[in-house]
Design an enzyme around this catalytic site. Structure first.
Site, PDB file in Angstrom:
ATOM      1  N   ASN A   1       0.849  -1.179   0.000  1.00 40.61           N
ATOM      2  CA  ASN A   1       0.000   0.000   0.000  1.00 40.61           C
ATOM      3  C   ASN A   1       0.891   1.238   0.000  1.00 40.61           C
ATOM      4  OD1 ASN A   1      -1.495   2.293   1.069  1.00 40.61           O
ATOM      5  ND2 ASN A   1      -3.135   0.846   1.480  1.00 40.61           N
ATOM      6  N   SER A   2       0.598   2.173  -0.885  1.00 42.98           N
ATOM      7  CA  SER A   2       1.484   3.329  -1.035  1.00 42.98           C
ATOM      8  C   SER A   2       1.293   4.356   0.062  1.00 42.98           C
ATOM      9  CB  SER A   2       1.242   3.992  -2.384  1.00 42.98           C
ATOM     10  OG  SER A   2      -0.033   4.591  -2.398  1.00 42.98           O
TER      11      SER A   2
ATOM     12  N   HIS B   1     -23.174   6.932  -2.538  1.00 44.50           N
ATOM     13  CA  HIS B   1     -21.734   6.718  -2.408  1.00 44.50           C
ATOM     14  C   HIS B   1     -20.988   8.023  -2.650  1.00 44.50           C
ATOM     15  CE1 HIS B   1     -17.679   5.069  -3.765  1.00 44.50           C
ATOM     16  NE2 HIS B   1     -17.786   4.779  -2.496  1.00 44.50           N
TER      17      HIS B   1
ATOM     18  N   GLU C   1     -17.204   8.875  -2.658  1.00 40.76           N
ATOM     19  CA  GLU C   1     -15.758   8.731  -2.554  1.00 40.76           C
ATOM     20  C   GLU C   1     -15.173  10.139  -2.579  1.00 40.76           C
ATOM     21  OE1 GLU C   1     -13.518   6.269  -1.925  1.00 40.76           O
ATOM     22  OE2 GLU C   1     -12.187   8.001  -1.846  1.00 40.76           O
TER      23      GLU C   1
ATOM     24  N   HIS D   1     -15.611   4.897   5.022  1.00 43.35           N
ATOM     25  CA  HIS D   1     -14.493   3.977   4.794  1.00 43.35           C
ATOM     26  C   HIS D   1     -13.173   4.745   4.782  1.00 43.35           C
ATOM     27  CE1 HIS D   1     -16.554   0.112   3.281  1.00 43.35           C
ATOM     28  NE2 HIS D   1     -17.424   0.800   3.998  1.00 43.35           N
TER      29      HIS D   1
ATOM     30  N   GLU E   1     -12.775  -6.677   0.632  1.00 50.91           N
ATOM     31  CA  GLU E   1     -12.182  -6.342  -0.663  1.00 50.91           C
ATOM     32  C   GLU E   1     -10.804  -6.974  -0.847  1.00 50.91           C
ATOM     33  OE1 GLU E   1     -11.900  -2.082  -0.836  1.00 50.91           O
ATOM     34  OE2 GLU E   1     -10.584  -1.951   0.905  1.00 50.91           O
TER      35      GLU E   1
END
Lengths: 751, 751
Positions: free
Chosen positions: B202-203, B461, B463, B531, B556
């Site tokens: 993960n960056s 949703h 994001e 999230h 996920e």
């Protein structure tokens, strides 16, 4: 096939090597673009004399952890070849919504150079030059392209290579303030003067280099050329400072040792050789991480501007920066209007009264006990003991409204109307104001009703305390409240350190914030006058509801120890290049100790104050002194000029100008043949021979002339002035004397 | 007079020196507070066994440039004397809006110690301890006081001194992500394991110390004590990590070398002597400047929590963290409801379809050409070529609505409905989404109308791409749009790096942002499921519209290489301590390659997936697999359990539990006598003897039992399961076998 390749290569070579040249419409300016090896460079001459010696253009990009996914890190410094060049001419005349003149001509020759940089990926950069008779604008354009979609700017490295050790009027480069007193020195003296220039008692110091200076930077060469460096249309990009390479410079962007509050950027690697001495290199304002910008193509830099002339008056009449901005973005501008106003303000600045309502609380938490309905200001100030010094109270505001109505002032600013002033500054308080809740002694509905009944509006005040996160959360509600009560103008403020912490007043994100507010305000038909915001870059052409900014040392400093007498003879050359300043002139009682405990005093004469309504162009002009001063028998005659002078013009003529010495300007009132003339001089006084050749021939005018008394002096005798009336005609001449720190003002009313 | 002084001093000495002790209501926990010289310290025992050895409490404060104006910099570490101590008892039973049980008892004994620190100014600090039978909560309280109005936190230095080298289930401490796989090791092994734990692809890695770990941290001692360290009610304060002092530690807060993307905080001066090995010291998440918090008194820290028991099941049934939060702040909660939902989601996660509408644009600038009306999304996607993979299209969404209506699922989540997904992540794009404008193939009005006609709602949703500045600008409009179309729940996301740049996901300002969104959503009667936000700390008690969070490694990752089979046997001990997780279970087609190019596979059996609806408590439960999988003859019998299982409960009984091994829980459906039992185990399988003594005596129930087939295995044979039905009564026993990586689920319906 191979032979064809070489044929094409040699055919292209001259294109690569040859300098590209354009001239301004009159031919007096010449811009030359060329490649220095693979580095782009430009040069500028004026009437055959060098203005900018060949100077490099480019940007250092930052390495980003997401680089492998499309973020580029190869600098846009060198490795370039010319892909193509295009020239064009543009000539139009446009009408600003408000301004110094009714018509503005936008006439330039353009050179667009498309550069290709080979490397990991092939990248395209366009350099666009617009050459006017009064100067040059150029910018970087980053077209949409497969190998350059997003990039981070480590710094812009635009060079301005000077021809010598010019005289400059400069402010120390600072990421958070521009309220210093201007320094006048040779370029070679900046380094030695820097510490004193910075050490001026403001806690927001965030300097970056001992030769860093701000724009607009005004210079004068030894042989009488005037050169001004600034920028135009700074949109979603960090504000540019300039770092001077002087003989002692060993690397760019060094940290200034010893400036205790200095921001510490990571030292930039010296990737390119240091340019020669007396070269300015651009230095952008960083964000909290030290980066200068996050970019997505297609995009472009602001215009970098060079205004040049051998006549200082041309510096002031130049419209180059406005012309480089985009046309008006608003469909309906009928609600935008120049405004003269007074306000409940000066007495707090001087310290006679207060913004806050109570002194009994060590600190205030608005809405401390309010989870259920999430209102910030549930704290009830009615339960506190008033300090008796709160100025924004019903009785006082009504007096100001009466005064405005009597004297033709359209609006009354009221600062301190809203809760939160008990501990608003320098506390790192995010939730500092709600822009909604008045103090108990400010009747929001009643005072607006009263003002409207008198033909006056209240002017809103939004001090953000630089907590932009908080302000943006309340912005829509705050503007909606203004609509509800009939406010159409807001003075906003950004005192103190930016929240989110670590950001700076002039960063990309803050510049976006200021414009976001202007754009949202436009949706609400609200005019904006933002204080402590980024110095303007002509965006008022595109968003004419941006009617003013402070963004420099204003009249308030006359109560904080004073502004030098030459201060307002410099600002029009520097700060005002980008747009009008809400300087808040008109302090006729120059001795503050006559009515307060403040021992500071105004460094002008009374006539010097009057002149500012003309020499400091703004569509927003305050009569900043107290009503009771304006109504005093000794000052009322002078106040008559403030009553008479308009702030909307059809024409303007700069008659005399020399930076830091004097400025004389004549302006014709909008839609009329009335003229108003103002002249402001420095501490040495000034003699003006005012030729009235701008008047309409054959017409008779009634002139009222406000002059310093013969023995007037900004320090020893500031309030000595004469008012004389005479009939004048075109072609006549008036000989007028300005006292040290003084000036004159003339109204010339057509019969 | 002098004699009186000594008399008073000696009279006070016992108060200063003597330890203050309280016991939990049952007497099994004992909390001791004392001064170590002038440093406050506390210790905790359970049934006479040490849990926390004497550990110091305090905060390091940062020097601020405004210090002279009221910002303090003397640490709140030592120099303290006890001013007074107060003890009290509290006992109430309250009803959550939703939860695992209908009633929650909040019963504790409290000790409040008021400390006085002499120095430049006298400062008061209150330490408040609440001792429950299941653990301890304590916090710092900073009353309003003349000499401490504002302060900046350099770091909190709360110690948790362990009694030995415990086994811990830990995540590397990170300022921006908590989606790592949990590590299981002795405390002494954390340092050696750290690099592998961080290097997981993960960056967003922002670690700070090679012994830094996250909370909730679950531990087990060699002699069988279970200890959990976390926090409660984290409001306007940075999220706490823990830094372990191990035998190699030489200073706190060292920078981790070699983690390329690691944030680099300034090394903290070792102002206090290093605590003994196996002591955790709190380490708060910094802002962009490295500071941990800006505080204004009166204020307080979150509660620091220690849950302890010799029975692992008590870790899961503990309500300590909810109890330490404030009561519900909402007057009307009628609009808040537990929800089962499906959604257009898993097929994008797996890579079969896409969030974005077109592939033909290298990058998208919403509103690039829109100054006039300032709309972000004026860019017209109808002019682009669709990629044919956009999942959030009318036809597909209607199919999901039909599926939800047929199967009793109340809502349908649709990700990718709104424009901006072409280049939404890791680009440092501020203006990334407008949360308003649907793609051309998503009929906002029509789909909502269709859903409502079927008794289903769409789930919104948002994001944010972690561009919080942008999200806050659109928040009001985004929620208003939800109200307009009939959405009452939003899944929000914070993927990528925070904008403003330099800030971190778990900083004070971001924690304020998340709560700001929840509060604003409550005004709109909107439930929030955020999230990538901060791991929860029980705030859902105060704001029950915070119905879920991700804040951990969710389902996920089964598409990104898999979650270890023991993963969901750990999360209830760690992540779920602070609040429910939207884990999105229910992937019955565990082999992704059967329907996509994705070669990853789910590391559970089918029955393991069913068990999660019980073992992973949440009022929000997704049926995350594709409708066509649920309708397949081989999987439809298992899906029946997902149809049947509710997500709102009156009672819950943890029957078996061991971290990383197994969890078995029985829950009684809200307002009924139906019970549902779930059991999930690790890769070793598990045998359960399920005693049905929780059923109502004398009553007959119809049980449907979903068990792994005898040869089932999460890798080799995940989809082998049996469904059996039988009549059961209280007191009966079921012997049930869970396969490796499997579990079981039972519905027990009262006749």
């Amino acid at each position: 096939m191979k032979r064809l390749f070489w044929q094409i290569l040699f055919a292209l070579l001259p294109l690569c090597a040859a300098a590209q040249t354009i001239q301004s419409p009159s031919g007096q300016l010449t811009l030359t673009f060329s490649l220095d090896g693979t580095r782009p460079q430009y040069a500028l001459t004026y009437k055959g004399r060098d203005v900018i010696l060949p100077s490099h253009l480019g940007l250092e990009l930052a390495r980003d952890k997401h680089a492998s996914r499309g973020m580029e890190e190869t600098d846009l410094i060198d490795g370039f070849a010319i892909e193509k060049t295009e020239t064009s001419t543009f000539d139009e005349t446009w009408q600003p919504v408000w301004g110094e003149t009714r018509d503005i001509r936008n006439h330039y020759n353009e050179l667009a150079v498309t550069l290709r940089q080979a490397g990991a990926g092939e990248r395209i950069l366009v350099l666009r030059f617009r050459l006017y008779d009064d100067g040059l604008g150029f910018r970087y354009e980053f077209p949409s392209q497969p190998d350059l979609n997003y990039f981070l700017i480590q710094d812009e490295r635009t060079e301005f290579r000077m021809t010598g050790d010019h005289t400059a009027w400069w402010l120390p480069g600072d990421y958070d303030t521009q309220e210093q007193q201007t320094q006048e020195s040779r370029l070679s003296e900046i380094r030695a003067r820097f510490h004193d220039a910075v050490n001026w008692g403001n806690s927001s110091v965030a300097v970056f280099s001992p030769t860093g200076v701000q724009t607009a930077l005004q210079m004068r060469t030894a042989d009488g050329l005037y050169i001004n460096l600034h920028e135009a249309a700074c949109v979603d990009y960090a504000t540019m400072h300039l770092e001077l390479v002087d003989p002692q410079t060993t690397a760019l962007t060094t940290r200034l040792q010893g400036a205790s509050n200095a921001y510490t950027p990571p030292p930039a690697p010296a990737r390119a050789p240091l340019p020669p001495p007396f070269t300015f290199v651009s230095h952008l304002t960083p964000d909290a991480t030290g980066l200068k910008g996050a970019m997505q193509t297609p995009c472009r830099s602001p215009w970098r501007t060079v205004i040049v002339s051998d006549d200082a008056r041309d510096m002031l009449s130049s419209n180059l920066i406005l012309n480089l901005n985009e046309p008006c973005a608003l469909d309906d501008v009928s609600w935008i209007h120049p405004t003269k106003y007074c306000g409940v303000w000066w007495e707090m600045i001087v310290g006679k009264s207060a913004w806050n309502y109570t002194d009994e609380l060590p600190s205030v938490q608005l809405g401390l006990d309010t989870p259920p309905d999430f209102r910030l200001a549930a704290f009830d100030f009615r339960r506190t003991t008033p300090n008796g010094r709160h100025a924004a109270n019903n009785e006082k505001v009504r007096r100001y409204i009466d005064f405005a109505a009597r004297n033709g002032l359209q609006q009354v600013l009221v600062e301190g109307w809203n809760v939160g002033w008990e501990d608003w500054a320098n506390r790192w308080k995010r939730d500092v104001f709600d822009f909604q809740t008045p103090y108990p002694d400010f009747d929001l509905q009643g005072l607006n009703d009263y003002a409207h009944s008198k033909g006056v509006r209240l002017m809103m005040h939004h001090e953000t305390s630089s907590s932009t996160q908080n302000y943006e959360r309340y912005l829509e509600d705050a503007y909606a409240l203004m609509n509800r009560y009939g406010y159409d103008a807001v003075k906003s403020g950004y005192v103190g350190d930016i929240i989110p912490r670590g950001d700076h007043h002039y960063s990309q994100s803050m510049n976006n914030h200021y414009l976001h507010c202007v754009q949202q305000a436009a949706r609400h038909h609200i005019m904006v006058n933002a204080h402590e915001a980024t110095r303007p870059t002509g965006l008022c052409r595109t968003y004419p509801n941006l009617v003013g900014n402070e963004s420099a040392r204003g009249t308030e400093y006359e109560a904080f120890g004073g502004n030098r007498p030459d201060h307002t003879c410099i600002l029009p050359f520097t700060r005002l290049q980008g747009g009008p300043m809400d300087y808040t002139p008109g302090i006729l009682e120059t001795q503050l100790s006559t009515w307060s405990d403040n021992t500071s005093w105004v460094r002008t004469t009374v006539c010097g104050q009057l002149a500012l309504y003309l020499t400091m162009y703004s569509p927003l002009q305050m009569a900043a002194d107290l009503p009771e001063h304006y109504e005093r028998p000794d000052l009322a005659p002078a106040f008559q000029f403030i009553r008479d002078v308009p702030c909307d013009w059809d024409d303007s003529r700069y008659l005399e100008a020399e930076p830091a010495d004097y400025i004389t300007v004549a302006r014709r009132q909008k839609g009329s043949d009335n003229w108003f003339v103002g002249s402001k001089c420095d501490e040495n006084g000034h003699q003006t021979t005012l030729k009235l050749d701008f008047l309409q021939p054959g017409r008779t005018y009634d002139a009222t002339i406000y002059t310093d008394a013969p023995d007037a002096h900004y320090q020893h005798n500031p309030k000595a002035y004469n008012v004389t009336r005479k009939t004048v005609r075109c072609g006549q001449t008036l000989k007028l004397t300005s006292a040290p720190g003084g000036g004159f003002a003339v109204s010339i009313i057509a019969r």
